[in-house]
Structures are given as C-alpha cells and as structure tokens.
Design an enzyme around this catalytic site. Structure first.
Site, short mmCIF file in Angstrom:
data_model
loop_
_atom_site.label_atom_id
_atom_site.label_comp_id
_atom_site.label_asym_id
_atom_site.label_seq_id
_atom_site.Cartn_x
_atom_site.Cartn_y
_atom_site.Cartn_z
N ARG A 1 0.85 -1.19 0.00
CA ARG A 1 0.00 0.00 0.00
C ARG A 1 0.88 1.24 0.00
O ARG A 1 1.37 1.65 1.05
CB ARG A 1 -0.92 0.00 1.23
CG ARG A 1 -1.86 -1.19 1.28
CD ARG A 1 -2.54 -1.27 2.64
NE ARG A 1 -3.50 -2.37 2.70
CZ ARG A 1 -4.18 -2.71 3.79
NH1 ARG A 1 -4.00 -2.02 4.92
NH2 ARG A 1 -5.02 -3.71 3.77
N ASP B 1 1.83 5.13 0.03
CA ASP B 1 1.21 6.26 0.70
C ASP B 1 0.77 7.33 -0.29
O ASP B 1 1.14 7.31 -1.47
CB ASP B 1 2.20 6.89 1.69
CG ASP B 1 2.52 5.97 2.86
OD1 ASP B 1 1.68 5.11 3.17
OD2 ASP B 1 3.61 6.13 3.44
N TYR C 1 12.58 -0.07 -4.30
CA TYR C 1 12.11 1.31 -4.28
C TYR C 1 13.25 2.24 -4.69
O TYR C 1 14.42 1.96 -4.43
CB TYR C 1 11.66 1.71 -2.88
CG TYR C 1 10.26 1.27 -2.50
CD1 TYR C 1 9.16 2.07 -2.76
CD2 TYR C 1 10.06 0.05 -1.86
CE1 TYR C 1 7.89 1.67 -2.39
CE2 TYR C 1 8.78 -0.36 -1.49
CZ TYR C 1 7.70 0.46 -1.76
OH TYR C 1 6.43 0.06 -1.40
N ARG D 1 11.58 6.27 3.03
CA ARG D 1 11.69 7.73 3.14
C ARG D 1 12.59 8.12 4.32
O ARG D 1 13.29 9.14 4.26
CB ARG D 1 10.30 8.34 3.27
CG ARG D 1 9.49 8.23 1.96
CD ARG D 1 8.00 8.41 2.17
NE ARG D 1 7.67 9.71 2.73
CZ ARG D 1 6.44 10.06 3.08
NH1 ARG D 1 5.44 9.21 2.92
NH2 ARG D 1 6.21 11.26 3.58
#
Length: 250
Positions: free
Chosen positions: A50, A52, A110, A197
């Site tokens: 999921r 963000d 990522y 992040r």
C-alpha cells in the site's frame, strides 16, 4: 473463476494512497471501479503493498479473481482505455490460484529521486524531491553498506507502525549519481511504514556531513526512531519492481 495478475504504474500525486478510503481518490478505488464496469462483478483488488499518498509506482503488482470470460491478457489493454491518465495498466496474465500479489512476493525495489539543481525543474518536480545541496557520495555509500543485511529496522520506521516484527532484510542499497541529482535505490524483503523515506533522509544527512556513516550500526541497534534522520516527502519515492522469485542480485 480465474485469478489475474495485473502490472500497473501510476503517478501518485493526486491520490490519497493505494488503499481504498471512503470519499478519497485512491488507486485501489479507481481500479475496482473500472473492473466492476469491465467484468460486471464486484471485484476486490489485492496489491503487493500500500503506497502512501503522493508515492508513485512503476512496477506495482495486483491480483483479482473474476468469472469474466474476457481473456486475461486482454484485460490490461481494455483497462488502459478506461482508467484515468495517471494510472496505466501495463500488462495482465492469468496466474495459479495460489498466487498472491503480496504474500508471494520475495522482494521489492524502491527508488528515491533527488534533484540538486539550484531551482527545481518544473517538469520533474512531481517525481523528485528538491534538495539543492552538495553531498559526499562516498560517505553515503559507506553508510548504505551498513544497512545491507538482516536487521531490526525500528529506528527507520514511523512511530505509527503497528506491526510488531520489524526485522527486514536489505539485499542492496545503492546511491546512483545522475546528471542533475542522484537516487537512492533499495531492494529488500519488505519495508515498514515510511521506511524508505527515513532511510533516504538518514543517508542524505550522512551525505551532508550531519551524520557519520559509522553511526548507522548504533542507530539500528538503538531501535529508536528519534536516532535516525528525517522522513523525506513522498514525491521522490517510486515503487520500481516487485520480485516473485528469490533475490539473486541481478
């Protein structure tokens, strides 16, 4: 009944994340609405993860089950004419019934993209975080090396993280130099809430000489979110790929 695997890409800027939320525009909501029209069924989409609000994907994988007679390989083509322009159905195929977009995944990659130009580029600002500062790439790579391996990443996840098991394996963490900036690319067995992040924010602190690369092992051992760097904004983050075979460092 057949199970269909769907590869999608999206610009997450104008979405409230992947997961369906009442009254919000989401990736799951748009996909399920389009598939309901296409299949004339109530369809539930399962994603590999999921993302963000504001986070993008080049290689998000989903699956759904349907009775529709439409050939699986044609579903993506039809969806491309139904979905909004900021979601693209790249491909689709029928998969065995034991396939699960999230549970069958072995790893994910990522990429966090940073623009270092003095003024942000108007054409890439939705996909790159603007940080017009010089960084020490060698120091960042040294710090990244400490992150590779199996660790408890409590220090590198949001305090809002609800999962209790925070041990993850990072297979590769690279600093990629580019013409007008750089990217931090991470492949791992899985990622906690805001983990990439925070990893990016911490590595940039190292690059700006605000943190010593040798401090990373102690930060990991502390299991304390306050010890790591800031949580970087969502626009620079892209889910690049999801792997359904063991990691082999290709």
């Amino acid at each position: 009944m057949k199970k269909i695997k769907l590869h999608i890409a999206y610009d997450g800027t104008d979405f409230s994340g992947f997961q369906r939320q009442p009254g919000q525009r989401t990736i799951q909501g748009e996909l399920e609405n389009a598939l309901a029209i296409l299949t004339r069924e109530e369809v539930e989409i399962h994603g590999s993860g999921r993302t963000d609000a504001g986070v993008h994907a080049q290689g998000q994988i989903c699956h759904f089950v349907t009775k529709s007679p439409i050939p699986a390989e044609k579903v993506a083509y039809i969806l491309r004419n139904m979905l909004p322009r900021d979601i693209v159905a790249v491909s689709s195929e029928e998969v065995p019934h034991d396939f699960h977009a999230r549970k069958s995944a072995y790893w994910k990659t990522y990429r966090y993209q940073i623009d270092t130009r003095r003024a942000p580029d108007v054409f890439s600002r939705r996909y790159r975080t603007h940080l017009p500062y010089p960084v020490d790439f060698q120091a960042m790579r040294e710090a990244a090396g400490h992150l590779v391996g199996t660790h408890d990443f409590t220090s590198f996840c949001s305090a809002k993280t609800v999962v209790e098991d925070r041990v993850r394996t990072i297979y590769r963490c690279e600093i990629v130099e580019e013409e007008h900036g750089y990217a931090i690319q991470v492949t791992g067995s899985g990622f906690l809430y805001n983990m990439v992040r925070i990893l990016a924010g911490t590595l940039v602190e190292v690059g700006r000489k605000q943190l010593d690369p040798a401090a990373i092992p102690a930060i990991l051992a502390a299991c304390d979110r306050t010890q790591a760097g800031p949580t970087f904004p969502p626009e620079g983050l892209i889910l690049m790929e999801v792997g359904y075979h063991p990691w082999n460092n290709l």
